[in-house]
Design an enzyme around this catalytic site. Structure first.
Site, PDB file in Angstrom:
ATOM      1  N   HIS A 195       0.833  -1.205   0.000  1.00 38.05           N
ATOM      2  CA  HIS A 195       0.000   0.000   0.000  1.00 38.05           C
ATOM      3  C   HIS A 195       0.861   1.246   0.000  1.00 38.05           C
ATOM      4  CE1 HIS A 195      -3.306  -2.591   1.948  1.00 38.05           C
ATOM      5  NE2 HIS A 195      -3.351  -2.630   0.639  1.00 38.05           N
ATOM      6  N   ARG A 302      -4.129  -1.131 -17.230  1.00 38.05           N
ATOM      7  CA  ARG A 302      -3.922  -2.473 -16.654  1.00 38.05           C
ATOM      8  C   ARG A 302      -5.138  -2.831 -15.794  1.00 38.05           C
ATOM      9  NH1 ARG A 302       1.832  -0.623 -16.167  1.00 38.05           N
ATOM     10  NH2 ARG A 302       3.156  -2.276 -17.022  1.00 38.05           N
ATOM     11  N   ARG A 338      -6.581  -2.982 -21.749  1.00 39.59           N
ATOM     12  CA  ARG A 338      -6.002  -4.318 -21.892  1.00 39.59           C
ATOM     13  C   ARG A 338      -6.815  -5.282 -21.050  1.00 39.59           C
ATOM     14  NH1 ARG A 338      -0.050  -5.670 -19.811  1.00 39.59           N
ATOM     15  NH2 ARG A 338      -1.087  -5.570 -17.790  1.00 39.59           N
ATOM     16  N   GLU A 439       4.783  -9.401 -26.556  1.00 33.96           N
ATOM     17  CA  GLU A 439       5.646  -9.482 -25.374  1.00 33.96           C
ATOM     18  C   GLU A 439       6.211 -10.884 -25.163  1.00 33.96           C
ATOM     19  OE1 GLU A 439       3.361  -8.249 -21.931  1.00 33.96           O
ATOM     20  OE2 GLU A 439       1.547  -9.208 -22.650  1.00 33.96           O
ATOM     21  N   ASN A 462       8.577  -5.170 -20.807  1.00 31.60           N
ATOM     22  CA  ASN A 462       8.840  -5.768 -19.480  1.00 31.60           C
ATOM     23  C   ASN A 462       8.875  -7.286 -19.598  1.00 31.60           C
ATOM     24  OD1 ASN A 462       8.512  -3.146 -18.731  1.00 31.60           O
ATOM     25  ND2 ASN A 462       6.506  -3.420 -17.791  1.00 31.60           N
ATOM     26  N   ASP A 463       7.891  -7.823 -20.306  1.00 30.35           N
ATOM     27  CA  ASP A 463       7.854  -9.274 -20.488  1.00 30.35           C
ATOM     28  C   ASP A 463       8.715  -9.732 -21.657  1.00 30.35           C
ATOM     29  OD1 ASP A 463       6.267 -10.427 -18.435  1.00 30.35           O
ATOM     30  OD2 ASP A 463       4.576  -9.311 -19.262  1.00 30.35           O
ATOM     31  N   ARG A 473      11.822 -10.982 -14.363  1.00 29.50           N
ATOM     32  CA  ARG A 473      11.792  -9.517 -14.248  1.00 29.50           C
ATOM     33  C   ARG A 473      11.737  -9.012 -12.815  1.00 29.50           C
ATOM     34  NH1 ARG A 473       5.905  -8.008 -16.912  1.00 29.50           N
ATOM     35  NH2 ARG A 473       5.778  -6.267 -15.483  1.00 29.50           N
ATOM     36  N   CYS A 510       4.417  -0.051 -24.477  1.00 31.32           N
ATOM     37  CA  CYS A 510       3.893   0.329 -23.164  1.00 31.32           C
ATOM     38  C   CYS A 510       4.705  -0.267 -22.015  1.00 31.32           C
ATOM     39  CB  CYS A 510       2.421  -0.039 -23.043  1.00 31.32           C
ATOM     40  SG  CYS A 510       2.102  -1.772 -23.386  1.00 31.32           S
TER      41      CYS A 510
HETATM   42  C1  PEP Z   1       5.005  -5.359 -20.420  1.00 31.00           C
HETATM   43  O1  PEP Z   1       5.142  -6.568 -20.239  1.00 31.00           O
HETATM   44  O2  PEP Z   1       5.888  -4.616 -20.882  1.00 31.00           O
HETATM   45  C2  PEP Z   1       3.744  -4.699 -20.034  1.00 31.00           C
HETATM   46  C3  PEP Z   1       3.506  -3.445 -20.310  1.00 31.00           C
HETATM   47  O3  PEP Z   1       2.854  -5.454 -19.331  1.00 31.00           O
HETATM   48  P1  PEP Z   1       2.984  -5.721 -17.747  1.00 31.00           P
HETATM   49  O4  PEP Z   1       4.126  -4.912 -17.222  1.00 31.00           O
HETATM   50  O5  PEP Z   1       1.675  -5.312 -17.183  1.00 31.00           O
HETATM   51  O6  PEP Z   1       3.229  -7.175 -17.725  1.00 31.00           O
HETATM   52 MG    MG Z   2       3.405  -7.775 -19.822  1.00 24.87          MG
END
Ligand code: PEP
Ligand code: MG
Length: 579
Positions: A195, A302, A338, A439, A462-463, A473, A510
């Site tokens: 939080h 998200r 999404r 991704e 990110n993925d 990650r 993103c």
């Molecule tokens: C990503 O994977 O880059 C992404 C934007 O999705 P998340 O970070 O929500 O997995």
């Molecule tokens: Mg992702």
């Protein structure tokens, strides 16, 4: 006497920025408890004492809830809702009664029951349950405080210019933080999903969590520096350190003021190449900061965050109301919704979805896979999205698509939902654009085929980095291997962009890579059409774009794509940084 040595404590960067101030210590208040024998004829009275304390705690929480709701909005108020739900749980009261019936005092009974719940939660390897442990402990302390007539120190007595240091941050404290203009926050516990982090980021207050011992090391009135960028605090800093951070603070402030001027200017290079800058959000309360930042759309909503902090599944109406709010406020700008990406580090909420813990959640039943396995969950959300699409410019995006079959299956369900809505004479945007996140490496290799069947794609770095480089990650031990500038990643991005452009569709990004100004020149040079980033990063990205030439960064991207190692790549990229 000036301090000779900085006391540096490392933690987790929970919210960016630097804050310097005086410690205001929120005491932990671990109550001293004594087990007392309660004779039979006094046990009903003991239960009444317990019930009065619970009712008093509930009344206090309701006040907190309403305050949070009016100051921070409904989504933050859910934190207090969770506490109220725990208090209303009849099994807790029943267990405490059992102890009292056995002849112990109410304080000891509530302590034992809370301790048992905490212990059982701690054995579950899931961050969500770890965070809920804190909620349960907090509730226990509140009831004990009311039983014993003691109160926790609150921020009401702070002077409004403080850095709050505590073991944990409670919902009541978060309201005070907003009202009292607290400068920063440092806590013993909590991680990125705590939080503390959620609230601090929402309020743009620098924060460091997971400091383990800060609440026992710091005293009210001590000077402290919270470095939310690097995830550390400096207690009783030396004069030299203080001077260094003060300078950094004033540079930050001046930069922020300068950046604010870019709000209404386009993201356009000096040779007139324009791109789109959108924002990422987790909940509808963020829309105002999105609009204030100068974003011209939401590139990633998200929606899985709607599933957090609740005891029941969101209804179609819950989905509709959230999306309606965002789409209407953003209109005429687009909102890319999404579909839920639960699983992986986004916690399966086992209680809610009734899904077993997996050995490898990142490679498991996550995102679109979960939706295809449980189509009712998916349909519920799709109906909410489509209904809201009648009131704003909504686009739909699927996460973690790894094959054409998955895309087809998702589209088939979407088509069925559309037909049902038509039969029910419910309005929706029949031409709603549908896109796919890219991704997973398998999706990169068939991007030519995917691009022909969607209206847009968005790269989730990110993925993509995690799955391509085989680097978890969220694992600190391999963090140095998690590299956006790995030649494979850059070549993948190039491939996604080129093949999508060939199919006539736009490419967004993103993932966090899009929000780091260091990567902006190369991403622009590779031909990215849309950057979707956290609102606070928008002016920084725009500033870089407005100061570079597209022709120049295209050349740079070409150079970079010839390299086979990271060092050569970063040397080239470092040469085009905008100061
Ligand atoms: C990503 O994977 O880059 C992404 C934007 O999705 P998340 O970070 O929500 O997995
Ligand atoms: Mg992702």
């Amino acid at each position: 006497m000036p301090n000779k040595k900085d006391i540096i404590i490392k933690g987790v960067a929970a919210s960016p920025g630097i804050a310097i101030g005086k410690v205001f210590l929120l005491e932990n208040n671990d109550f001293c408890l004594i087990r007392k024998e309660i004779p039979k004829n006094k046990r009903e009275g003991e239960k009444k004492r317990l019930n009065d304390a619970i009712e008093k705690t509930k009344a206090e929480l309701k006040v907190t809830h309403d305050k949070i709701n009016s100051v921070l909005g409904k989504n933050y108020a859910r934190i207090a809702d969770v506490h109220l739900l725990i208090l209303d749980d009849p099994s807790i009261r029943k267990d405490v009664y059992k102890f009292i019936n056995d002849g112990v005092n109410a304080e000891y009974a509530i302590f034992k029951v809370i301790d048992k719940i905490v212990h059982s939660f701690e054995t579950i390897e899931d961050d969500y349950f770890k965070e809920r442990t804190l909620d349960i402990q907090d509730i226990g302390k509140k009831i004990l405080g009311n039983l014993l007539g003691k109160q926790r120190t609150t921020l009401a007595s702070s002077n409004g210019d403080s850095i709050v240091v505590s073991h944990n941050l409670t919902p009541a404290d978060t309201v005070a933080i907003k009202e009292k203009l607290v400068k920063g926050f440092a806590a013993d516990i909590g991680g990125k999903t705590s939080h503390t982090a959620i609230v601090a980021q929402g309020l743009a207050i620098p924060a460091v969590a997971g400091l383990k011992t800060i609440s026992s090391q710091a005293k009210t009135g001590d000077t402290i520096i919270v470095d939310g960028n690097k995830g550390k605090i400096i207690l009783s800093p030396t004069a030299a350190t203080l001077a260094k951070y003060k300078k950094e603070c004033s540079i930050q402030f001046a930069k922020r003021k300068e950046l604010e001027k870019l709000k209404d200017l386009p993201a356009e290079t000096i040779d007139n190449h324009k791109v789109l800058i959108f924002a990422n959000i987790d909940n509808p309360d963020e829309v105002q900061s999105v609009l204030d930042s100068g974003a011209i759309g939401i590139g990633l909503y998200r929606t899985e965050f709607m599933y957090f902090n609740r005891k029941t599944m969101p209804s179609e109406k819950d989905h509709f109301e959230e999306y309606f709010k965002v789409a209407e406020a953003m209109s005429p700008y687009p909102t890319i919704i999404r579909t839920i990406d639960l699983g992986g580090d986004k916690l399966t909420r086992m209680g809610l979805l009734n899904i077993e813990q997996e050995e490898n959640p990142f490679l498991g039943l996550r995102a679109i896979r979960l939706c295809l396995k449980y189509p009712n969950i998916f349909i519920n959300q799709l109906r909410g999205v489509l209904k809201a699409s009648a009131y704003g410019k909504i686009r739909l995006m699927y996460p973690m698509i790894s094959s054409l079959e998955e895309l087809h299956e998702a589209n088939k369900i979407l088509e069925k939902v559309k037909q049902d809505l038509k039969k029910e004479h419910i309005k929706f945007d029949e031409k709603i654009e549908v896109g796919s996140m890219i991704e997973v490496p398998s999706a990169v290799m068939i991007i030519d085929a995917i691009a022909k069947e969607v209206d847009f794609v968005s790269i989730g770095t990110n993925d993509l980095i995690q799955y391509t480089l085989a680097v978890d990650r969220v694992n600190e031990n391999v963090a140095s291997l998690y590299d956006p500038l790995h030649p494979t990643i850059l070549r993948f991005i190039k491939r996604i962009i080129d093949e999508s452009h060939k199919a006539g569709i736009d490419v967004g990004m993103c993932g966090e890579m899009a929000g780091d100004p260091y990567y902006t020149p190369v991403l622009l040079g590779l031909g990215l059409d849309e950057f979707s980033v956290a609102s606070v990063q928008i002016p920084k990205i725009k500033r870089v774009i407005r100061n570079i030439s597209f022709e120049n960064v295209q050349r740079i991207a070409e150079e970079v794509l010839k390299c086979g190692d990271r060092d050569s790549i970063s040397k080239i990229i470092s040469s085009v940084q905008i100061q």
